[in-house]
Design a protein around this motif. Structure first.
Motif, PDB file in Angstrom:
ATOM      1  N   ALA A 193       0.818  -1.262  -0.061  1.00  0.00           N
ATOM      2  CA  ALA A 193       0.026   0.166  -0.033  1.00  0.00           C
ATOM      3  C   ALA A 193       0.682   1.178   0.150  1.00  0.00           C
ATOM      4  N   SER A 194       0.258   2.229  -0.526  1.00  0.00           N
ATOM      5  CA  SER A 194       0.917   3.580  -0.425  1.00  0.00           C
ATOM      6  C   SER A 194       0.548   4.098   0.885  1.00  0.00           C
ATOM      7  N   ALA A 195       1.470   5.573   0.991  1.00  0.00           N
ATOM      8  CA  ALA A 195       1.141   6.034   2.108  1.00  0.00           C
ATOM      9  C   ALA A 195      -0.503   6.599   2.538  1.00  0.00           C
ATOM     10  N   GLU A 196      -1.058   6.907   1.489  1.00  0.00           N
ATOM     11  CA  GLU A 196      -2.505   7.328   1.443  1.00  0.00           C
ATOM     12  C   GLU A 196      -3.209   6.244   1.628  1.00  0.00           C
ATOM     13  N   GLN A 197      -3.120   5.058   0.808  1.00  0.00           N
ATOM     14  CA  GLN A 197      -3.766   3.807   1.083  1.00  0.00           C
ATOM     15  C   GLN A 197      -3.656   3.356   2.560  1.00  0.00           C
ATOM     16  N   ALA A 198      -2.532   3.374   3.001  1.00  0.00           N
ATOM     17  CA  ALA A 198      -2.293   2.730   4.329  1.00  0.00           C
ATOM     18  C   ALA A 198      -3.129   3.467   5.311  1.00  0.00           C
ATOM     19  N   ARG A 199      -3.124   4.956   5.304  1.00  0.00           N
ATOM     20  CA  ARG A 199      -3.991   5.849   6.198  1.00  0.00           C
ATOM     21  C   ARG A 199      -5.568   5.302   6.102  1.00  0.00           C
ATOM     22  N   GLY A 200      -5.875   5.151   5.073  1.00  0.00           N
ATOM     23  CA  GLY A 200      -7.312   4.900   4.617  1.00  0.00           C
ATOM     24  C   GLY A 200      -7.715   3.544   5.030  1.00  0.00           C
ATOM     25  N   ILE A 201      -6.816   2.540   4.976  1.00  0.00           N
ATOM     26  CA  ILE A 201      -7.080   1.180   5.140  1.00  0.00           C
ATOM     27  C   ILE A 201      -6.785   0.963   6.892  1.00  0.00           C
ATOM     28  N   MET A 202      -5.947   1.522   7.415  1.00  0.00           N
ATOM     29  CA  MET A 202      -6.122   1.339   8.927  1.00  0.00           C
ATOM     30  C   MET A 202      -7.211   2.023   9.578  1.00  0.00           C
ATOM     31  N   PHE A 203      -7.651   3.209   9.137  1.00  0.00           N
ATOM     32  CA  PHE A 203      -9.135   3.875   9.735  1.00  0.00           C
ATOM     33  C   PHE A 203     -10.082   2.765   9.388  1.00  0.00           C
ATOM     34  N   TRP A 204     -10.219   2.223   8.217  1.00  0.00           N
ATOM     35  CA  TRP A 204     -10.984   1.118   8.057  1.00  0.00           C
ATOM     36  C   TRP A 204     -11.097  -0.068   8.572  1.00  0.00           C
ATOM     37  N   LEU A 205     -10.115  -0.585   9.102  1.00  0.00           N
ATOM     38  CA  LEU A 205      -9.869  -1.656   9.782  1.00  0.00           C
ATOM     39  C   LEU A 205     -10.436  -1.671  11.189  1.00  0.00           C
ATOM     40  N   MET A 206     -10.478  -0.368  11.597  1.00  0.00           N
ATOM     41  CA  MET A 206     -11.055  -0.116  13.012  1.00  0.00           C
ATOM     42  C   MET A 206     -12.635   0.004  12.892  1.00  0.00           C
ATOM     43  N   GLY A 207     -13.219  -0.138  11.755  1.00  0.00           N
ATOM     44  CA  GLY A 207     -14.499   0.105  11.678  1.00  0.00           C
ATOM     45  C   GLY A 207     -15.033   1.509  11.166  1.00  0.00           C
ATOM     46  N   ASN A 208     -15.426   1.495   9.946  1.00  0.00           N
ATOM     47  CA  ASN A 208     -15.673   2.886   9.450  1.00  0.00           C
ATOM     48  C   ASN A 208     -16.768   3.009   8.674  1.00  0.00           C
ATOM     49  N   LEU A 209     -17.756   3.800   8.976  1.00  0.00           N
ATOM     50  CA  LEU A 209     -19.011   3.850   8.184  1.00  0.00           C
ATOM     51  C   LEU A 209     -19.018   5.250   7.298  1.00  0.00           C
ATOM     52  N   SER A 210     -18.074   5.821   7.273  1.00  0.00           N
ATOM     53  CA  SER A 210     -18.129   7.277   6.727  1.00  0.00           C
ATOM     54  C   SER A 210     -18.308   7.153   5.010  1.00  0.00           C
TER      55      SER A 210
END
Length: 354
Positions: A193-210
């Protein structure tokens, strides 16, 4: 005489829930849509729904209409579906494994589904032939299979006659499996993952409905309905499994096919929800225990009560995630963990005393 009275009381309970459930669910959905950093009146929500669903022509502010229809309502519907699915998965796993601590999060199913989804989305596993949900499903089944094999090796069979030892083995195996697949997920993200992908995925892994939209609703609603129907269809089998596989077999239940089908169904439902919102912990642990305290252990009552309570619980958690810190949205998994961790500790203490 007592059997007739029991059947009559069960039928009466089912009739009461038949009309109470939709009312409570609708009220929860309206609350999830109305409450936020910017509160929206209920009559405005009803006007937007009438415009969208019935073709009415009420005058509504375009910004409010966009917030209601494109953001909050779809988010509330997916939260309800996710809460229902995870709570029912907990009911099924606890009955099949005869373990009060079993749930998709602790049994490694959510971690495996996360790994499968990330492998498809980031690493390109399947070269485009696998969808996100299918990758999550494969990961969920793989994780649960590893957990079962670990528990079997540690205790010569899961859920058998060894009681406490079997319960401890499956939980420890689940923790080990969860850590393994969480590590695999982190490895895939770090490597691909790129840096931007990594940030988004880590937020998603904690549960994200946004990022939830109506396209996700068309996937979440059928999956949740499938989970509810499977659990209702096999409610008597779940009652039998509560007393052990031998008791279920003595009642004429095909133990291996029914158990395998229920596990696959719950893994599929969990995988679909994880692919949409990420891994959300403790829902499948807390809600079934709360509902057993209220309606008892009979699955004719427990399944619909758990489905409804799971939906309301996750809608409420989503409201808290959007309003707890002004101007900031928390991952919904943070809210469920803050509630679920103390409940988990309470279950451990009560189980030790009993």
């Amino acid at each position: 005489m007592s059997i007739a009275l029991t059947r009559r009381s069960t039928a009466g309970f089912a009739l009461r829930w038949l009309w109470i459930t939709p009312l409570v669910l609708v009220a929860a959905l309206i609350a999830g849509t109305a409450i936020g950093e910017t509160p929206i009146p209920v009559d405005t929500i009803l006007k937007v729904l009438a415009n969208q669903l019935l073709g009415a022509d009420y005058a509504v502010d375009r910004i409010d209409a966009g917030i209601i229809w494109n953001y909050r309502l779809s988010r509330a519907v997916v939260a309800a579906c996710c809460g229902t699915s995870l709570a029912l998965a907990g009911v099924v796993l606890q009955a099949l494994l005869r373990n009060p601590l079993a749930d998709p999060y602790l049994m490694g199913i959510s971690a495996g589904a996360s790994t499968g989804a990330v492998a498809v989305a980031v690493a390109g596993l399947g070269a485009g032939a696998l969808s996100l949900s299918l990758g999550a499903f494969v990961g969920a089944l793989l994780a649960f299979g590893i957990v079962v094999m670990l528990a079997h090796a540690a205790n010569s069979g899961v859920g058998g006659g060894r009681g406490v030892q079997a319960a401890g083995a499956i939980i420890l195996a689940g923790i080990a499996g969860s850590q393994l697949f969480n590590a695999l997920t982190a490895f895939i993200i770090t490597k691909s993952a790129s840096a931007e992908q990594a940030r988004g995925i880590m937020f998603w892994l904690m549960g994200n409905l946004s990022g939830v939209r109506w396209a996700d609703v068309t996937l979440a609603v059928p999956a949740a309905l499938f989970g509810v129907l499977v659990c209702l269809w096999h409610r008597r089998s779940l009652d039998a499994f509560t007393f052990g596989a031998d008791s279920a077999a003595s009642m004429g239940i095909a133990v291996r096919p029914v158990r395998g089908m229920l596990i696959i169904a719950m893994a599929l439902v969990t995988a679909v929800m994880v692919s949409i919102v990420g891994a959300i912990g403790f829902v499948g642990l807390v809600i079934p225990h709360a509902m057993r305290f209220i309606v008892g252990s009979q699955h004719t009552r427990l399944v619909p009560a758990t489905a409804l309570a799971g939906a309301v619980f996750l809608i409420g958690s989503d409201i808290l995630s959007r309003t707890l810190i002004p101007g900031q949205v928390l991952p919904i998994g943070v809210i469920t963990s803050l509630i679920g961790a103390p409940a988990f500790a309470l279950i451990l203490v009560r189980g030790k005393r009993s």
